[in-house]
Design a protein around this motif. Structure first.
Motif, PDB file in Angstrom:
ATOM      1  N   ARG A 129      29.017 -30.933 -30.137  1.00  0.00           N
ATOM      2  CA  ARG A 129      29.270 -29.798 -30.039  1.00  0.00           C
ATOM      3  C   ARG A 129      31.038 -30.130 -29.659  1.00  0.00           C
ATOM      4  O   ARG A 129      31.719 -29.008 -29.971  1.00  0.00           O
ATOM      5  CB  ARG A 129      28.841 -29.310 -29.925  1.00  0.00           C
ATOM      6  N   TRP A 130      31.676 -30.326 -29.103  1.00  0.00           N
ATOM      7  CA  TRP A 130      33.115 -30.485 -28.944  1.00  0.00           C
ATOM      8  C   TRP A 130      33.637 -30.917 -29.982  1.00  0.00           C
ATOM      9  O   TRP A 130      34.998 -30.325 -29.947  1.00  0.00           O
ATOM     10  CB  TRP A 130      33.001 -31.990 -27.676  1.00  0.00           C
ATOM     11  N   PRO A 161      32.589 -27.112 -34.387  1.00  0.00           N
ATOM     12  CA  PRO A 161      32.023 -25.697 -33.244  1.00  0.00           C
ATOM     13  C   PRO A 161      31.007 -25.136 -33.211  1.00  0.00           C
ATOM     14  O   PRO A 161      30.948 -23.702 -33.751  1.00  0.00           O
ATOM     15  CB  PRO A 161      32.838 -25.647 -32.129  1.00  0.00           C
ATOM     16  N   SER A 162      29.570 -25.629 -34.195  1.00  0.00           N
ATOM     17  CA  SER A 162      29.193 -25.407 -35.428  1.00  0.00           C
ATOM     18  C   SER A 162      27.251 -25.657 -34.992  1.00  0.00           C
ATOM     19  O   SER A 162      27.605 -26.868 -34.639  1.00  0.00           O
ATOM     20  CB  SER A 162      29.394 -25.504 -36.468  1.00  0.00           C
ATOM     21  N   ASP A 163      26.934 -25.378 -35.162  1.00  0.00           N
ATOM     22  CA  ASP A 163      25.580 -25.377 -35.209  1.00  0.00           C
ATOM     23  C   ASP A 163      24.664 -26.626 -36.148  1.00  0.00           C
ATOM     24  O   ASP A 163      23.858 -27.709 -36.309  1.00  0.00           O
ATOM     25  CB  ASP A 163      24.673 -24.288 -35.793  1.00  0.00           C
ATOM     26  N   LYS A 199      25.923 -20.408 -36.748  1.00  0.00           N
ATOM     27  CA  LYS A 199      27.487 -21.642 -37.288  1.00  0.00           C
ATOM     28  C   LYS A 199      27.077 -22.244 -38.615  1.00  0.00           C
ATOM     29  O   LYS A 199      26.514 -23.382 -37.876  1.00  0.00           O
ATOM     30  CB  LYS A 199      28.240 -21.569 -35.491  1.00  0.00           C
TER      31      LYS A 199
END
Length: 139
Positions: free
Chosen positions: A63-64, A67-69, A33
């Motif tokens: 990440r909270w 919400p991606s890599d 993502k």
């Protein structure tokens, strides 16, 4: 103070590149993502050259909020004078930094890839040696 915001136009450019470019097939075939951002800052590197974009892996602790890599950020002030094709080239360059390795357990592991000569050859073959001529003149 720098402000970054999600840019849907950059996402559309990236998704089209990922769908069409064989060199990016590994991204298309993954579960990665990516969030596409635009910054209003004028970023420079350690040698005072303009930074057009950057790819960063999102830390687990963030990440909270993201919400991606990965995030790919393009620096709006540094893109002034570039054509759509040149901006597409910047995005292609940043997407090549997305590192994806299959894990032994079926999970993917992610890292920011450094470029090798093949990556630069890929850009030159597609867009020519002077693809960022306008950006160099802005420096």
């Amino acid at each position: 103070m720098e402000h970054r915001q999600i840019n849907e136009n950059y996402r559309a450019i990236a998704e089209k590149l990922i769908a069409q470019e064989p060199a990016l097939a590994y991204i298309k075939d993954s579960r990665v993502k990516i969030t596409y951002l635009e910054s209003d800052s004028t970023k420079k590197d350690g040698r005072e050259r303009l930074v057009l974009g950057e790819c960063e892996k999102v830390a687990a602790k963030n990440r909270w909020a993201i919400p991606s890599d990965f995030t790919i950020t393009l620096f709006r002030n540094n893109l002034v004078g570039l054509s759509e094709e040149q901006i597409k080239t910047v995005m292609f360059h940043e997407l090549l930094h997305v590192g994806i390795e299959p894990g032994a357990d079926g999970e993917e592991t992610y890292s920011v890839r450094k470029h090798d000569l093949e990556d630069f050859k890929e850009i030159i073959d597609r867009y020519g040696t002077d693809w960022a001529g306008a950006a160099r003149k802005a420096e």
